[in-house]
Design a protein around this motif. Sequence first.
Motif, PDB file in Angstrom:
ATOM      1  N   MET A   1       0.836  -1.200   0.000  1.00 57.44           N
ATOM      2  CA  MET A   1       0.000   0.000   0.000  1.00 57.44           C
ATOM      3  C   MET A   1       0.873   1.252   0.000  1.00 57.44           C
ATOM      4  O   MET A   1       1.805   1.363   0.799  1.00 57.44           O
ATOM      5  CB  MET A   1      -0.881   0.025   1.253  1.00 57.44           C
ATOM      6  CG  MET A   1      -1.725   1.284   1.378  1.00 57.44           C
ATOM      7  SD  MET A   1      -2.369   1.480   3.056  1.00 57.44           S
ATOM      8  CE  MET A   1      -0.828   1.711   3.963  1.00 57.44           C
ATOM      9  N   ASP A   2       0.602   2.175  -0.931  1.00 60.31           N
ATOM     10  CA  ASP A   2       1.320   3.444  -0.997  1.00 60.31           C
ATOM     11  C   ASP A   2       0.437   4.557  -0.455  1.00 60.31           C
ATOM     12  O   ASP A   2      -0.733   4.674  -0.823  1.00 60.31           O
ATOM     13  CB  ASP A   2       1.712   3.765  -2.439  1.00 60.31           C
ATOM     14  CG  ASP A   2       2.720   2.762  -2.981  1.00 60.31           C
ATOM     15  OD1 ASP A   2       3.563   2.310  -2.191  1.00 60.31           O
ATOM     16  OD2 ASP A   2       2.652   2.436  -4.176  1.00 60.31           O
ATOM     17  N   VAL A   3       1.011   5.388   0.413  1.00 62.20           N
ATOM     18  CA  VAL A   3       0.264   6.496   1.007  1.00 62.20           C
ATOM     19  C   VAL A   3       0.628   7.787   0.283  1.00 62.20           C
ATOM     20  O   VAL A   3       1.805   8.071   0.045  1.00 62.20           O
ATOM     21  CB  VAL A   3       0.581   6.626   2.512  1.00 62.20           C
ATOM     22  CG1 VAL A   3      -0.063   7.890   3.083  1.00 62.20           C
ATOM     23  CG2 VAL A   3       0.071   5.397   3.259  1.00 62.20           C
ATOM     24  N   ASP A   4      -0.366   8.553  -0.072  1.00 59.91           N
ATOM     25  CA  ASP A   4      -0.177   9.859  -0.703  1.00 59.91           C
ATOM     26  C   ASP A   4       0.541  10.781   0.286  1.00 59.91           C
ATOM     27  O   ASP A   4       0.092  10.961   1.426  1.00 59.91           O
ATOM     28  CB  ASP A   4      -1.558  10.412  -1.062  1.00 59.91           C
ATOM     29  CG  ASP A   4      -1.483  11.708  -1.858  1.00 59.91           C
ATOM     30  OD1 ASP A   4      -0.445  12.376  -1.824  1.00 59.91           O
ATOM     31  OD2 ASP A   4      -2.499  12.041  -2.505  1.00 59.91           O
ATOM     32  N   THR A   5       1.673  11.363  -0.127  1.00 63.88           N
ATOM     33  CA  THR A   5       2.401  12.261   0.778  1.00 63.88           C
ATOM     34  C   THR A   5       1.562  13.471   1.172  1.00 63.88           C
ATOM     35  O   THR A   5       1.784  14.059   2.232  1.00 63.88           O
ATOM     36  CB  THR A   5       3.714  12.736   0.138  1.00 63.88           C
ATOM     37  OG1 THR A   5       3.442  13.357  -1.122  1.00 63.88           O
ATOM     38  CG2 THR A   5       4.677  11.584  -0.042  1.00 63.88           C
ATOM     39  N   ARG A   6       0.600  13.842   0.337  1.00 61.85           N
ATOM     40  CA  ARG A   6      -0.294  14.944   0.681  1.00 61.85           C
ATOM     41  C   ARG A   6      -1.087  14.611   1.938  1.00 61.85           C
ATOM     42  O   ARG A   6      -1.256  15.449   2.825  1.00 61.85           O
ATOM     43  CB  ARG A   6      -1.233  15.238  -0.500  1.00 61.85           C
ATOM     44  CG  ARG A   6      -2.268  16.311  -0.253  1.00 61.85           C
ATOM     45  CD  ARG A   6      -3.061  16.544  -1.533  1.00 61.85           C
ATOM     46  NE  ARG A   6      -3.656  15.297  -2.010  1.00 61.85           N
ATOM     47  CZ  ARG A   6      -4.897  14.898  -1.714  1.00 61.85           C
ATOM     48  NH1 ARG A   6      -5.659  15.652  -0.961  1.00 61.85           N
ATOM     49  NH2 ARG A   6      -5.370  13.768  -2.196  1.00 61.85           N
ATOM     50  N   LEU A   7      -1.564  13.378   2.034  1.00 65.14           N
ATOM     51  CA  LEU A   7      -2.306  12.951   3.216  1.00 65.14           C
ATOM     52  C   LEU A   7      -1.396  12.926   4.440  1.00 65.14           C
ATOM     53  O   LEU A   7      -1.803  13.322   5.538  1.00 65.14           O
ATOM     54  CB  LEU A   7      -2.921  11.565   2.993  1.00 65.14           C
ATOM     55  CG  LEU A   7      -3.895  11.404   1.826  1.00 65.14           C
ATOM     56  CD1 LEU A   7      -4.445   9.980   1.798  1.00 65.14           C
ATOM     57  CD2 LEU A   7      -5.022  12.409   1.910  1.00 65.14           C
ATOM     58  N   LEU A   8      -0.183  12.468   4.243  1.00 61.58           N
ATOM     59  CA  LEU A   8       0.765  12.389   5.356  1.00 61.58           C
ATOM     60  C   LEU A   8       1.124  13.782   5.852  1.00 61.58           C
ATOM     61  O   LEU A   8       1.239  14.022   7.060  1.00 61.58           O
ATOM     62  CB  LEU A   8       2.018  11.635   4.916  1.00 61.58           C
ATOM     63  CG  LEU A   8       3.037  11.316   6.018  1.00 61.58           C
ATOM     64  CD1 LEU A   8       2.393  10.482   7.118  1.00 61.58           C
ATOM     65  CD2 LEU A   8       4.238  10.575   5.417  1.00 61.58           C
ATOM     66  N   ARG A   9       1.277  14.731   4.919  1.00 63.02           N
ATOM     67  CA  ARG A   9       1.598  16.097   5.314  1.00 63.02           C
ATOM     68  C   ARG A   9       0.426  16.731   6.077  1.00 63.02           C
ATOM     69  O   ARG A   9       0.624  17.463   7.043  1.00 63.02           O
ATOM     70  CB  ARG A   9       1.955  16.937   4.079  1.00 63.02           C
ATOM     71  CG  ARG A   9       2.795  18.159   4.381  1.00 63.02           C
ATOM     72  CD  ARG A   9       3.224  18.867   3.101  1.00 63.02           C
ATOM     73  NE  ARG A   9       4.019  18.019   2.228  1.00 63.02           N
ATOM     74  CZ  ARG A   9       5.325  17.842   2.376  1.00 63.02           C
ATOM     75  NH1 ARG A   9       5.967  18.424   3.363  1.00 63.02           N
ATOM     76  NH2 ARG A   9       5.990  17.077   1.533  1.00 63.02           N
ATOM     77  N   SER A  10      -0.776  16.440   5.635  1.00 70.92           N
ATOM     78  CA  SER A  10      -1.948  16.949   6.344  1.00 70.92           C
ATOM     79  C   SER A  10      -2.017  16.368   7.750  1.00 70.92           C
ATOM     80  O   SER A  10      -2.295  17.088   8.723  1.00 70.92           O
ATOM     81  CB  SER A  10      -3.220  16.597   5.572  1.00 70.92           C
ATOM     82  OG  SER A  10      -3.268  17.301   4.345  1.00 70.92           O
ATOM     83  N   PHE A  11      -1.762  15.072   7.864  1.00 70.15           N
ATOM     84  CA  PHE A  11      -1.745  14.437   9.181  1.00 70.15           C
ATOM     85  C   PHE A  11      -0.717  15.108  10.090  1.00 70.15           C
ATOM     86  O   PHE A  11      -1.009  15.425  11.256  1.00 70.15           O
ATOM     87  CB  PHE A  11      -1.422  12.941   9.052  1.00 70.15           C
ATOM     88  CG  PHE A  11      -0.941  12.325  10.339  1.00 70.15           C
ATOM     89  CD1 PHE A  11      -1.852  11.953  11.327  1.00 70.15           C
ATOM     90  CD2 PHE A  11       0.417  12.160  10.582  1.00 70.15           C
ATOM     91  CE1 PHE A  11      -1.409  11.410  12.527  1.00 70.15           C
ATOM     92  CE2 PHE A  11       0.868  11.622  11.777  1.00 70.15           C
ATOM     93  CZ  PHE A  11      -0.045  11.245  12.754  1.00 70.15           C
ATOM     94  N   ALA A  12       0.497  15.321   9.561  1.00 66.06           N
ATOM     95  CA  ALA A  12       1.566  15.907  10.372  1.00 66.06           C
ATOM     96  C   ALA A  12       1.202  17.306  10.850  1.00 66.06           C
ATOM     97  O   ALA A  12       1.521  17.696  11.979  1.00 66.06           O
ATOM     98  CB  ALA A  12       2.870  15.940   9.572  1.00 66.06           C
ATOM     99  N   THR A  13       0.506  18.056  10.007  1.00 68.87           N
ATOM    100  CA  THR A  13       0.109  19.415  10.389  1.00 68.87           C
ATOM    101  C   THR A  13      -0.932  19.385  11.500  1.00 68.87           C
ATOM    102  O   THR A  13      -0.848  20.157  12.461  1.00 68.87           O
ATOM    103  CB  THR A  13      -0.439  20.171   9.167  1.00 68.87           C
ATOM    104  OG1 THR A  13       0.553  20.177   8.138  1.00 68.87           O
ATOM    105  CG2 THR A  13      -0.784  21.607   9.526  1.00 68.87           C
ATOM    106  N   VAL A  14      -1.902  18.483  11.404  1.00 66.51           N
ATOM    107  CA  VAL A  14      -2.906  18.355  12.464  1.00 66.51           C
ATOM    108  C   VAL A  14      -2.241  17.904  13.760  1.00 66.51           C
ATOM    109  O   VAL A  14      -2.566  18.396  14.848  1.00 66.51           O
ATOM    110  CB  VAL A  14      -4.018  17.370  12.051  1.00 66.51           C
ATOM    111  CG1 VAL A  14      -5.013  17.178  13.203  1.00 66.51           C
ATOM    112  CG2 VAL A  14      -4.745  17.867  10.813  1.00 66.51           C
ATOM    113  N   ALA A  15      -1.285  16.982  13.651  1.00 64.78           N
ATOM    114  CA  ALA A  15      -0.584  16.507  14.838  1.00 64.78           C
ATOM    115  C   ALA A  15       0.184  17.645  15.508  1.00 64.78           C
ATOM    116  O   ALA A  15       0.208  17.756  16.740  1.00 64.78           O
ATOM    117  CB  ALA A  15       0.365  15.373  14.463  1.00 64.78           C
TER     118      ALA A  15
END
Length: 296
Positions: free
Chosen positions: A1-15
């Motif tokens: 499974m490949d995760v979109d870096t856009r989603l990961l960046r959004s997660f990191a910002t919320v965190a």
Amino acid sequence: MDVDTRLLRSFATVAEEGNLTRAAERLYLSQPALTKQIRQLETQLGAALFERSKHGMALTGPGEALAAAAPAVLAAWDTARRAVRAADAEASRVLRVSFLASAANEKTQPIIAAFRERRPDWRVELRQANWGDPIAGLVSGDVDAGFMRLPFPRQDEYEVLPLLTEPRCIALAANHPLAQRESLTMADLLDEPFIAAPAATGAFRDHWIAADARGGRPVRIGAVTEHPDDWLTAIANGDGIALAPASAARYYARPDIAYRDVSGVAPSEVALVWPKGTGASGPLADFIAAAAALAD
């Protein structure tokens, strides 16, 4: 499974923010769109990443694990993306520079000419930035540097080379009653509706509605615009007035818009900016040197 870096960046910002609203503002997203991205990432990973409450967004155990790993993943991707952009620039001999409005005014072409003296086989490609997201090209790596008006979003993430400072003026419809006067004060304008950049641009928007010169008086927003043409049209239509750099009277002259001197507001500063930690070298270093030689 490949995760979109856009989603990961959004997660990191919320965190980092612990708050969905603040994270959405940083990412220039609506809150529903950001919520959808987080849910999409949770679905892909098969784990809840946040516990949602009225107090904010608290990381779960899986969320803490991802938050610890995400910065290294994103940094590696950013490094790879910059390497690709640099290789492409080297192959095409093009340095890409974003700009807002009139860029560095009359200094723009001399800076480009000075760069060409250093790199005669290179050219500079200027790309106009959207006022709604003025650093988008810098964040994505689509441009190498940018001519920016200070302050701008996430300014602490960029190296800043001041180039010039100029007064601000007020732009208003030519038939506006205040246009009959040669000069105005900020006190004259406090009850007028203003044309503004989107709220997500933070300090950039605040600077151009003179939030620090209102003595606590709230601003009335007549219209929100993201492009120079829309900004000019809103002013000419009487939707509101707008602070502008004095050079706007030269670069955006129109018979239906009047530019008047205004006192009580700080000047506007233009700078060349580029991401910190990128180790400016080669053509970018030459462009920075050319700009520095022509700075006030």
